[in-house]
Scaffold this active site. Sequence first.
Site, PDB file in Angstrom:
ATOM      1  N   HIS A 236      12.260 -65.389   9.957  1.00 35.52           N
ATOM      2  CA  HIS A 236      11.803 -64.029   9.687  1.00 35.52           C
ATOM      3  C   HIS A 236      11.245 -63.383  10.940  1.00 35.52           C
ATOM      4  CE1 HIS A 236      11.094 -60.472   7.513  1.00 35.52           C
ATOM      5  NE2 HIS A 236       9.871 -60.417   7.983  1.00 35.52           N
ATOM      6  N   TYR A 240      11.590 -59.513  14.085  1.00 38.31           N
ATOM      7  CA  TYR A 240      10.667 -58.698  14.891  1.00 38.31           C
ATOM      8  C   TYR A 240      10.957 -58.844  16.367  1.00 38.31           C
ATOM      9  CZ  TYR A 240       8.568 -58.046  10.443  1.00 38.31           C
ATOM     10  OH  TYR A 240       8.402 -57.720   9.132  1.00 38.31           O
ATOM     11  N   HIS A 387      20.732 -54.374   3.158  1.00 42.47           N
ATOM     12  CA  HIS A 387      19.417 -54.110   3.746  1.00 42.47           C
ATOM     13  C   HIS A 387      19.423 -54.308   5.265  1.00 42.47           C
ATOM     14  CE1 HIS A 387      15.287 -54.950   5.008  1.00 42.47           C
ATOM     15  NE2 HIS A 387      15.660 -56.180   5.308  1.00 42.47           N
ATOM     16  N   PHE A 388      19.951 -55.455   5.714  1.00 41.78           N
ATOM     17  CA  PHE A 388      19.733 -55.697   7.147  1.00 41.78           C
ATOM     18  C   PHE A 388      20.725 -54.970   8.052  1.00 41.78           C
ATOM     19  CE2 PHE A 388      21.828 -59.985   6.298  1.00 41.78           C
ATOM     20  CZ  PHE A 388      22.956 -59.770   7.073  1.00 41.78           C
ATOM     21  N   HIS A 389      21.760 -54.358   7.468  1.00 45.95           N
ATOM     22  CA  HIS A 389      22.536 -53.455   8.317  1.00 45.95           C
ATOM     23  C   HIS A 389      21.802 -52.129   8.502  1.00 45.95           C
ATOM     24  CE1 HIS A 389      25.763 -56.411   7.835  1.00 45.95           C
ATOM     25  NE2 HIS A 389      26.270 -55.881   8.923  1.00 45.95           N
ATOM     26  N   ARG A 450      26.536 -62.542  -1.351  1.00 44.98           N
ATOM     27  CA  ARG A 450      26.717 -62.192   0.055  1.00 44.98           C
ATOM     28  C   ARG A 450      27.596 -63.253   0.722  1.00 44.98           C
ATOM     29  NH1 ARG A 450      21.198 -63.825   3.345  1.00 44.98           N
ATOM     30  NH2 ARG A 450      22.414 -63.155   5.125  1.00 44.98           N
ATOM     31  N   ARG A 451      27.965 -63.036   1.977  1.00 41.51           N
ATOM     32  CA  ARG A 451      28.768 -63.940   2.809  1.00 41.51           C
ATOM     33  C   ARG A 451      29.857 -64.646   2.001  1.00 41.51           C
ATOM     34  NH1 ARG A 451      23.931 -67.804   5.092  1.00 41.51           N
ATOM     35  NH2 ARG A 451      24.304 -66.484   6.858  1.00 41.51           N
TER      36      ARG A 451
END
Lengths: 564, 139, 155
Positions: A236, A240, A387-389, A450-451
Site C-alpha cells: 500500500h 504513495y 479505481h487505480f487507473h 479483475r485480472r
Amino acid sequence: MSTAATTVNHAATRDEAHVETDQQMWTIKGQLITSLAALGLGGFIGMFQAIERIQITLPPFGPFENYYQGLTFHGVLLAFVFTFGFANSFVSWTTMRGFGRPLRSNMLAQGSFWLLLGGTVLGAIILTLNEATVLFTFYAPMQAHSTFYLAAVFLVLSTWATLANIVLTYRAWRAEHPTEAVPLMGFVSITTYIMWGLASLGVAILVLGMLLPWSLGIMDNTDPQLGRTLFWLTGHAIVYFWLLPVYISWYMMIPKQVGGRLYSDGLTRFVFILFLLFSIPTGLHHQYTDPGIHEGMKSIHLLLTFVIFYPSLITAFTIMAALEHGGRRAGGKGLFGWVMALPWNNPAVVAQLLAMLVFTLGGVTGLVNASLTVNMVIHNTAFVPGHFHLTVGTAVALSVLGICYWFVPYLLQKPLFSPKLALWQAWLWAIGVLIFSRGQMSGGLDAQPRRTMLGEASYSLPGWEVANWLTAIGGVVMTISGLLFFVVMIGTFLNKRAETPEERGALDPPMPDPPIHDHRKSWKVFDRLGFWTLVAFILILIAYIPVLMLYLPAEFSSPGVRVW
Amino acid sequence: MSRKLTGGLLLVFFAVLAIGYAGVMPFGDDSPREVTDDNGVAANGDPVEVGEAIYSQQCSGCHTIDGSSGVGPTFQGLYGSEVTMEDGSTVIVDGDHLLLAITDPRATNREGYPDVMPSFDNLSEDEIAGLVAFIESLE
Amino acid sequence: MKIDRFEKIFMLLGVGVLIAGLIAIAISVIHYGIHLPSPDGRIAPAEVRATSPFDEPGVYETGDGEYEVIMLAETWRFVPDEVRVPAGSEVTFRIASPDVVHGMLIEKTAVNVMIIPGQISEVTHTFDEPGEHLFVCHEYCGTGHHLMSGRVVVE
C-alpha cells in the site's frame, strides 16, 4: 531556496543551475528516458487487455503467448519501472534544487541509473521468455524464474541508491547550515524517499528472505500467507511512493505555474510527515478477505487507512487555495470565475489540473475499497483496477506527462513541440480514463473479477457487455492520448536547441515562491527528520507485530508451482 | 486553445462524470437470476461443432489448435500421435486415451507439462464425444 | 503555526467526515453482523486431497436448514462447481487449495474470500431467495484462470 526563489527573473534560476553537474544530469535524463520507455511499452500493451474484453485479439498481444504474460508486462513496467524511474529522476532533481547543491555522490547517482536499467532489462528478458508470468504481485506459490526476483531486487536497490544519495545530500547541507529550517522543496523530497525506504523493507524481506532462495532451490517450500502480508506491508505504501513525487509538483511547481502561491509552509510539512508516518501501517486493508489474518487486526488497519486519507484531504484544500490565488491574480472574479482564468493553454498545467480532478474520484473510490464492509462486494473485482487507473493511472501518470511538458524541454534546452497537441493529449486522457474506469467499476459491482481474460472466460453475466465496451473504448482513447504524448516528446527531441537568452529563459523551470505563511511560522519540530523516521518505524512495529504474533509459526508447506 | 473550447471540454468532462457515474452508484437489483440449465452449447448439433464450441469455451486457454506452444500440448496433429507420459511410458492418442485425459487428467500427465489440468468430468457424454471428434478433425 | 480560518474549518470538517465514515462502517458491521474471513485452521497443500474433510468435497446437510460445503479450489476449477441448496439455507463454505492462490466471489452476496495454500477459508451466507448465483475465481491462478467458475443454485 527562499532568497533565490523570491526573485522571479531568469538570472536567478540560471545561477541555481550550477548545482546541475554533467556527471549527475545524464543519470537524471537516463532515469527519465527509462521511465518513459516503460510507460510507452507498458501502456501500449494495456490497450490489448482493454480490447480483449470485446473479444478483439490483435496479433495475439504482440509477441506474447497469452493474455497474462502481457498483463504481467503491463503491471511490472508501469507499477515498478515507470514510477521508480520517474521518482529517481524528478526527486533527485528537486533535491538538488531544494538544497541548492549537487547530489552528494556521483557514484550513487550513476549506480541508481544502472541498477534501474539492469533490473528493467533482466525483467523484460525473463518476461519475454514467458518464464515469469506471475503478474506484478508475484504471489507465491506461483514460482517465477529466479531472474525475475533478481530483477525486482535491482529495481528496489536503484531506489535505495537514490535514497542514500538524498540523505547524504541533506546531511552535507545540514553540516553547512546547522540552524536553518530545512528548505521546503528539500523537505518534501527527502520525506518521500524516507517513507519509501521504510516501506520497501517488507518486499525486501519477502524477496531476499523467502522468494529468491526458494526459486533457486535453496528452500523447498514457502508460506504464501506470510508472503502476502510482507508484500502488502510495502504494497500500500508503494502507492504513495508513486503519488508523492507528483505531490511535490502540485505543492511546489503548480502554484508558480498558475501565478499563485502556496498558502502554508507548515501544513505542507505536516502533510508529508503524515504520509511518512501512516502510509505503511495500513497494508492489511488489501487483505480483508485473507483467511489467515485475524479480523481484529484488519479492523485496526481500517482505522489507520482512514488516517492516511487525511493528508490528501488537506492537500485538496491547499492546492485548490493556491489555484484560486493564481486565478484571482490573473483577474478571475466571482465564486468560480477564477477557474477559467487559470492558464488553460499551458499543457503542463492542464494535464495536472485534470489529473487532480480525476483524483477526487480516485480518492472516493479508494475509501470504498478501504471500508471493510463494502470491500466485501468489490474486493478483487474489476472495480479495483477501475479505481487505480483513476489514481496511479491518471492522478500520477497524467501528472507525470504534465511535468514532462516543462521538465523535458528544460533538460534538453529545446522548446516543447506542438503545445496544442499536448493539450489534446491531456484532455483525451482525462475523458478516456473516465470512460475506462466507468466500465471497470460497473463491471466490478456486477461481480466481474479483475485480472481475468474476460473475452475468453467460460462465464458471463448480463451487464458485463456494456462494462466491457466502455472499458475497451476508454482504453483505446487513452492509448491515442499516449501516442500523442510520444509524438510531442519525439518532436521536442528533434527541435532546435534554444540559443538566445530569451529562448532559454522561456525554458526555465517553475521554481516556487515562498509560501504566504512561510517557514518562520511553521513548527520547528517538523524538521526533526530522524525523530519522525523513528516514530514511523515504531508505528510499523505496532501495526505489524501483533499481526505476526497471531500468525506465527509460519506455514512453510507450499512448493512452487508453474501454472502458465 | 481558446477559452470557449476549454469550457466546452470541461463540460464534456463533467458530463461524462455525471452521466456515467450517476448510473454506477445505486446498486442494481440484487435478487438472484433465474436458474438456467444450459451452458450455451447446442446439444444436438454436429459433434465436431459441439466440440469446437466446448473447445473455445474451456480448452483454448491452454491448448492451441495451430501447433504453437501453450500450457498444455497443442491439439493439432495430436490424435493418432505417439506421446510420452510423465512416468516415461508411451501412448498412442486415441479416443479412449482422450476420454481419460479429459475426465482424469492427473492420471495421464504428459512429460514436460505442468500437472495442472482440471478434470472436466462435468461435461456430458455428448460433449466429450464432440470434443474428441473435434480433436480428431485437427490433422 | 499559522493556519487560516477556512483551512482550519476544512481540516475539522475533514476529521468529521472520516469519523462519520468509520461510525457508518461500525454500525453496518454490527447491524448486519458482517464478518471478515478469520483464521480457521491450516492444511499443507500436498495433503489437501488426502485429508478429511477435503478428501470428500461436496455439499453436506449439517442441521435444519444448515449446509456445509467442503470445496477444493484447484487449477482451474472448483470442486464441487455446482452447489444446490433449498431457499433459506445457511451455507458455510470451507475451502482449501492444493496448489496456488485462488479466490471466490459469489455474485450478489457478500461472499468474497481468498483461498491461500496452507490456510483453510471459511465463509457463511444465508441464501434467502430461489435463483442462481455465479461464483468465480477472482485471483489470477494461471492461464486457465478465466475458466474457473461455478454456480450456487437456490431451489
